[in-house]
Design a protein around this motif. Sequence first.
Motif, mmCIF file in Angstrom:
data_model
loop_
_atom_site.group_PDB
_atom_site.id
_atom_site.type_symbol
_atom_site.label_atom_id
_atom_site.label_comp_id
_atom_site.label_asym_id
_atom_site.label_seq_id
_atom_site.Cartn_x
_atom_site.Cartn_y
_atom_site.Cartn_z
ATOM 1 N N THR A 6 69.948 -30.741 29.653
ATOM 2 C CA THR A 6 69.322 -29.592 31.157
ATOM 3 C C THR A 6 69.548 -28.274 30.695
ATOM 4 O O THR A 6 70.639 -27.946 30.562
ATOM 5 N N ALA B 80 75.243 -32.746 30.732
ATOM 6 C CA ALA B 80 74.219 -31.490 31.933
ATOM 7 C C ALA B 80 74.970 -31.130 31.703
ATOM 8 O O ALA B 80 74.908 -29.809 32.140
ATOM 9 N N TYR B 81 76.550 -30.743 31.840
ATOM 10 C CA TYR B 81 78.047 -29.955 31.934
ATOM 11 C C TYR B 81 78.015 -29.522 30.233
ATOM 12 O O TYR B 81 79.676 -28.979 30.198
ATOM 13 N N GLY C 9 66.786 -32.662 33.981
ATOM 14 C CA GLY C 9 67.414 -33.715 33.846
ATOM 15 C C GLY C 9 67.330 -35.233 34.665
ATOM 16 O O GLY C 9 66.695 -36.331 34.315
ATOM 17 N N LYS C 10 67.529 -34.735 36.515
ATOM 18 C CA LYS C 10 66.878 -35.084 37.155
ATOM 19 C C LYS C 10 65.673 -36.036 36.619
ATOM 20 O O LYS C 10 65.263 -37.666 36.434
ATOM 21 N N LEU D 175 66.106 -38.701 33.588
ATOM 22 C CA LEU D 175 67.530 -39.917 33.729
ATOM 23 C C LEU D 175 66.098 -40.790 34.885
ATOM 24 O O LEU D 175 66.875 -41.895 35.008
ATOM 25 N N SER E 16 69.849 -25.969 33.553
ATOM 26 C CA SER E 16 69.960 -25.866 34.758
ATOM 27 C C SER E 16 71.396 -25.378 35.406
ATOM 28 O O SER E 16 71.470 -24.337 35.800
ATOM 29 N N LYS E 17 72.259 -25.994 34.055
ATOM 30 C CA LYS E 17 74.099 -25.967 34.416
ATOM 31 C C LYS E 17 74.224 -24.118 33.336
ATOM 32 O O LYS E 17 74.915 -23.878 33.249
ATOM 33 N N ASN F 132 77.829 -39.813 30.933
ATOM 34 C CA ASN F 132 77.986 -37.818 31.582
ATOM 35 C C ASN F 132 79.597 -37.376 31.597
ATOM 36 O O ASN F 132 80.085 -37.999 31.848
ATOM 37 N N TYR G 172 71.418 -41.937 39.174
ATOM 38 C CA TYR G 172 70.641 -43.008 38.052
ATOM 39 C C TYR G 172 70.850 -44.296 39.044
ATOM 40 O O TYR G 172 69.558 -44.916 38.615
ATOM 41 N N ASN H 281 81.088 -35.750 35.899
ATOM 42 C CA ASN H 281 80.069 -35.124 37.611
ATOM 43 C C ASN H 281 80.382 -36.541 38.059
ATOM 44 O O ASN H 281 79.393 -37.293 37.966
ATOM 45 N N ALA I 3 68.699 -24.226 37.876
ATOM 46 C CA ALA I 3 68.098 -25.366 38.397
ATOM 47 C C ALA I 3 66.904 -25.202 38.815
ATOM 48 O O ALA I 3 66.917 -26.611 39.067
ATOM 49 N N ARG J 146 63.379 -26.139 36.709
ATOM 50 C CA ARG J 146 63.544 -27.622 36.798
ATOM 51 C C ARG J 146 62.759 -27.966 35.134
ATOM 52 O O ARG J 146 61.117 -27.941 34.518
HETATM 53 C C1 LIG Z 1 75.824 -35.550 36.036
HETATM 54 C C2 LIG Z 1 74.486 -34.679 35.696
HETATM 55 N N1 LIG Z 1 72.936 -35.337 35.883
HETATM 56 C C3 LIG Z 1 72.249 -35.002 35.476
HETATM 57 C C4 LIG Z 1 71.609 -33.840 36.915
HETATM 58 C C5 LIG Z 1 70.502 -33.306 36.723
HETATM 59 O O1 LIG Z 1 69.870 -31.723 36.596
HETATM 60 P P1 LIG Z 1 68.843 -31.005 36.859
HETATM 61 O O2 LIG Z 1 67.640 -31.603 37.108
HETATM 62 O O3 LIG Z 1 68.765 -29.594 36.901
HETATM 63 O O4 LIG Z 1 68.511 -31.112 35.383
HETATM 64 C C6 LIG Z 1 72.383 -33.019 37.638
HETATM 65 C C7 LIG Z 1 72.186 -32.129 38.792
HETATM 66 O O5 LIG Z 1 73.408 -32.107 39.547
HETATM 67 C C8 LIG Z 1 73.733 -33.865 37.539
HETATM 68 O O6 LIG Z 1 75.116 -33.362 38.150
#
Ligand SMILES: Cc1ncc(COP(=O)(O)O)c(C=O)c1O
Length: 392
Positions: free
Chosen positions: A238, A209-210, A104-105, A108, A240-241, A175, A132, A179, A246, A249
């Motif tokens: 993503t 993401a969540y 996701g990172k 973004l 990841s969660k 989001n 961001y 988070n 995580a 990638r």
């Molecule tokens: C709100 C939010 N967005 C995006 C991510 C990015 O996650 P990733 O790059 O592992 O997909 C995270 C990771 O902690 C997150 O908390």
Amino acid sequence: MRNFETANRLQVLPEQFFAKLVQKVNNAVNEGRDVINLGQGSPDQPAFGHIKEALKIAVDDPANDKYSPFRGFAHVKNACAEFYQREYGVKLDPETEIALIIGGKAGLVELPQCLLNPGDIALVPDPGYPDYWSGIALAEAGMHMMPLKEENGFLPQYEEIPEEVLKRAKLLFINYPNNPTGAVADEAFFEKTIEFANQHNICVVHDFAYGAIGFDGKKPISYLQSNGAKDTGIEIYTMSKTYNMAGWRVGFAVGNPSVIAALNLIQDHLHCSLYGGIQEAAAAALLGPQDEVRRQEEMYEKRRNLLINGLNEIGWKVKAPQGSFFSWLKVPDGYTSEEFSDLLLEKANVAVAPGIGFGEYGEGYVRVGLVASEEKIKEAISRIAQLDIFKK
Ligand SMILES: Cc1ncc(COP(=O)(O)O)c(C=O)c1O
């Protein structure tokens, strides 16, 4: 050694606040202290067995040693489409409405560079996920912070954004489940967002993401479930969660074809898609059994109940999050968020994330991750109780 000067674009990157926190926690651990780390945002559970099996099989396939297609395997994008149809009833064209991303990172951070020119503005939640800010800085664009306040359910108030900002605003980050606040959004909020975005010609980026972690029987909704959402922006998903991947990638962006095309274009120049084995594993995760995802959601909910009930019992009056694996807790009077986090680390060996790291409106809170076993959470509560800060 010669010290080469970096380009201006690196000099405007925001400070990585949480690198400092990681350093503090590492120092404490290196001193031999038994730290319970609730400050991080990485799941504590491993990736599910069938996902790892898919990777192991893919590793032995020499086809995966070659460059994979620039924009990823078609069958993996089909798997993303099937996932959205199954989980959210959202129909997507895998070719034009889905882009694979390296977590996701990466997506973004790439997006502002796709859509913003110097002088444009991105609307950003405060508190919010700090990455961001990085992409916006790299695009040499400006930021307007949208306060997320408890009295508004941690939702931004679009009507408070000044007219001069709106004239230059091109991108909006939201989001939910959120988070760091743990708040969730309902359909009415997404409908309001669509109306606002349409009115001001702003592209919405919903960071989901969540998406797999909602409490009290309420499954988090996708932005794309609302009428007209696809016309106004995209959603970032993503692995990841949801699947504890995580470190792997991998994620994907879904929605508006023009934004997906822009993301694909920048990625053609930056990367050469993802390793084929990771793509196969992602498809296995999306199409395979989801019972472990549901069990995991229950696990986080049990941890949440334990933490929130336990802290209230020792006199720290805190509210329960509705989703994500974070709790957003008001610090007691007389402390800044950083002072209180330092105190918990120094005196109780419990690491939490100070709210100020997520933006100005994060001051007064700490973020506690539900990313440790029930036993560790109980121990953390008992250590905090021994500080004798709270009155029962
Ligand atoms: C709100 C939010 N967005 C995006 C991510 C990015 O996650 P990733 O790059 O592992 O997909 C995270 C990771 O902690 C997150 O908390």
